[in-house]
Enzyme design. Structure first.
Site, PDB file in Angstrom:
ATOM      1  N   HIS A   1       7.257   6.643  -5.922  1.00 49.96           N
ATOM      2  CA  HIS A   1       8.070   6.108  -6.768  1.00 49.96           C
ATOM      3  C   HIS A   1       7.464   6.285  -8.383  1.00 49.96           C
ATOM      4  O   HIS A   1       7.270   5.169  -8.989  1.00 49.96           O
ATOM      5  CB  HIS A   1       8.128   4.886  -6.443  1.00 49.96           C
TER       6      HIS A   1
ATOM      7  N   CYS B   1       7.687  -2.032  -5.442  1.00 51.22           N
ATOM      8  CA  CYS B   1       7.187  -0.553  -5.387  1.00 51.22           C
ATOM      9  C   CYS B   1       6.454   0.166  -6.475  1.00 51.22           C
ATOM     10  O   CYS B   1       5.335   0.660  -6.476  1.00 51.22           O
ATOM     11  CB  CYS B   1       8.520   0.249  -4.781  1.00 51.22           C
TER      12      CYS B   1
ATOM     13  N   ASP C   1       2.112  -0.870  -0.264  1.00 46.00           N
ATOM     14  CA  ASP C   1       2.282  -0.937  -1.462  1.00 46.00           C
ATOM     15  C   ASP C   1       2.336  -2.598  -1.792  1.00 46.00           C
ATOM     16  O   ASP C   1       1.840  -3.045  -2.554  1.00 46.00           O
ATOM     17  CB  ASP C   1       3.416  -0.131  -2.173  1.00 46.00           C
ATOM     18  N   HIS C   2       3.328  -3.349  -0.703  1.00 47.30           N
ATOM     19  CA  HIS C   2       3.570  -4.861  -0.837  1.00 47.30           C
ATOM     20  C   HIS C   2       3.944  -4.998   0.556  1.00 47.30           C
ATOM     21  O   HIS C   2       4.177  -4.165   1.269  1.00 47.30           O
ATOM     22  CB  HIS C   2       4.256  -4.956  -1.994  1.00 47.30           C
TER      23      HIS C   2
ATOM     24  N   ASP D   1       5.403   1.562   3.383  1.00 51.68           N
ATOM     25  CA  ASP D   1       6.004   0.820   2.338  1.00 51.68           C
ATOM     26  C   ASP D   1       6.569  -0.664   2.809  1.00 51.68           C
ATOM     27  O   ASP D   1       7.257  -0.528   3.957  1.00 51.68           O
ATOM     28  CB  ASP D   1       7.422   1.951   1.941  1.00 51.68           C
ATOM     29  N   GLN D   2       5.999  -1.564   2.194  1.00 48.53           N
ATOM     30  CA  GLN D   2       6.646  -2.986   2.445  1.00 48.53           C
ATOM     31  C   GLN D   2       6.122  -3.344   3.776  1.00 48.53           C
ATOM     32  O   GLN D   2       6.980  -4.050   4.526  1.00 48.53           O
ATOM     33  CB  GLN D   2       8.208  -2.892   2.374  1.00 48.53           C
TER      34      GLN D   2
END
Length: 513
Positions: free
Chosen positions: A108, A58, A300-301, A18-19
């Site tokens: 999410h 997310c 995801d990003h 994540d991130q």
């Protein structure tokens, strides 16, 4: 299509984080990162050096990752928009093709469907599944203090033995390892189904807090300082100014030490993840499934990490929008691929590698299979991105084509960057006469792909509906949508309705050695 040693459909292990800023993965993990397991995975993977999220947040980014559809199509515009049950995901496509599908960790999902094609889910999610985090375009200058990010993650960065997120990711890894052991014990069955296991961690997402053993790996390195210093507010582009306000940045005095400590913890959490992933890959090898399993590493990003004075995500700048993607295919040597690609391409690629007919997936995706690139082909289609969530006041869209990135919002002047000559995106070429034709060409593509007025109206209508429904559902009896993992204790370990001799033999791997 991939061939495995057993000449069966390959298993698929997706390792999602994540991130994770994709600029730190120019060709696998950057040299300064202490990530031996990810570096070993990179050495046998196809490494997509210029891969982008479909939306830098997310829930919309993950819904797009799973479906291959842009947020306008999924209607997952933000972190509180419902992900409808009738939208096919890669879990649906593969399960329909005979795969066992399981998820350990974060995805999410918002809404009552918390599976979206997965047969089983091993953990709950770390984030809420309801409409409580809905933005409101009707109040563009109003900050939602109780759930929007603020820079307390930066001023509070440092070391901790445990945290909410560490507790979660420790659990995610434990249940995923347990699941791999279970899948290995079932692999002797000649009728066994191939499997898809998605293991999705919440690190290195802020808050920027790491365990000491990982934090100390990055003491004093030069990468603790951003390449681009903080840009004064009045010199920022309009969307960056909106993010500055959304993150309540004016209320925080961010020092150089705060920045370095935050980045050090972030890098430390990459090493924490590497340790978790190393354990999973070791289990895959120990259970003799490595040669039959495709491994995908994705995020995801990204995270701006203080570059330009920006933090977290929510923009189309490289640190926020560019994400790592590595795919290890048994029997293929891997290699670096520089063509711009998208997380939208993951769903059709998984189907292609699993032998699912592309005409069954094509109607349900905005992406395209990466198998032709893996096999030495080329790609000319631009990469598309959308953003319509917190910190925005109208939808933003972007196209990455060749060396250029073009960003459009009806509220803002256009942005055009040459990423080859200006990787830090400091020079907006959109207002320069010599690039007028290029801007016109991009605007023609934008108009052909998006009806921006309709897009804006759809987002506003979705937000307005949720602002009616959410307070109603919280009034009186409340039934949460959060996934509740259920375990049948009477079927676990050792019970009196089980044959002890059979049980011990079946639960051992390998058997009889």
């Amino acid at each position: 299509m991939a061939q495995t040693t057993a000449s069966r459909q390959p298993n698929i292990l997706i390792l999602m984080v994540d991130q994770l800023n994709g600029t730190l993965f120019p060709d696998g993990p950057a040299d300064f990162l202490h990530a031996p397991h990810l570096k070993a995975l990179a050495a046998r993977s196809f490494r997509f050096a210029q891969n982008y999220t479909a939306s830098p947040l997310c829930a919309p980014g993950r819904a797009s990752f799973m479906t291959g559809q842009l947020p306008r199509r999924t209607r997952v515009y933000d972190n509180a928009a419902e992900f409808a049950s009738d939208i096919p995901t890669f879990a649906h496509h593969l399960r329909r093709a005979g795969y066992r599908t399981a998820l350990s960790g974060k995805m999410h999902f918002v809404g009552p469907d918390q599976l979206h094609g997965f047969e089983e889910r091993l953990t709950t999610d770390i984030y809420p599944a309801d409409f409580g985090w809905t933005p409101d375009y009707r109040r563009p200058n109003e900050r939602i203090d109780w759930w929007y990010h603020n820079l307390g993650s930066v001023t509070g960065a440092g070391v901790a033995e445990t945290s909410n997120q560490m507790e979660y990711d420790d659990e995610v890894a434990f249940f995923a390892t347990q699941k791999l052991h279970q899948l290995a014990r079932d692999s002797d069955d000649p009728e066994r189904r191939p499997w898809l296991l998605t293991v999705s961690f919440t690190h290195p997402h802020d808050p920027y807090v790491a365990r000491r053993q990982f934090f100390d790996l990055y003491q004093g390195i030069r990468e603790l300082d951003p390449q681009v210093a903080a840009i004064p507010y009045d010199e920022m582009d309009p969307h960056s100014q909106r993010l500055y306000k959304a993150n309540d940045a004016a209320q925080f005095d961010i020092s150089a030490d705060d920045v370095r400590r935050s980045r050090q913890a972030y890098f430390g959490n990459i090493s924490y993840l590497d340790d978790k992933i190393g354990g999973l890959l070791a289990t895959l090898a120990a259970t003799r499934m490595q040669d039959d399993t495709i491994v995908v590493f994705a995020s995801d990003h990204g995270d701006m990490l203080g570059e330009r004075g920006l933090w977290f995500k929510m923009s189309f700048f490289e640190g926020s929008a560019r994400v790592p993607l590595m795919i290890a295919v048994p029997g293929r040597p891997g290699g670096r691929i520089d063509a711009p690609v998208s997380n939208l391409d993951v769903a059709p690629t998984l189907g292609d590698l699993a032998g699912v007919a592309m005409d069954e997936i094509a109607p349900w995706t905005d992406g395209e299979s990466l198998v032709p690139l893996i096999e030495g082909g080329s790609r000319s289609a631009p990469v598309a991105m959308e953003y319509a969530a917190e910190g925005s006041a109208a939808p933003l869209v972007a196209l990455r084509e060749g060396r250029y990135k073009f960003v459009h919002c009806e509220l803002d002047p256009p942005q055009l960057f040459d990423l080859e000559s200006d990787p830090n995106e400091l020079s907006n070429l959109a207002g320069m006469a010599e690039h007028a034709q290029r801007v016109e060409t991009f605007m023609t593509q934008i108009a052909a792909r998006w009806d921006m007025a309709a897009f804006d109206a759809e987002v506003r209508a979705s937000q307005a509906r949720r602002h009616v429904v959410y307070p109603a559902l919280r009034n009186g009896a409340y039934f949460p949508w959060d996934f509740q993992p259920l375990q049948k204790a009477s079927e676990r370990y050792m019970r009196n309705h089980m044959d002890l001799n059979v049980l011990e033999e079946e639960k051992r791997f390998p058997r009889g050695e």
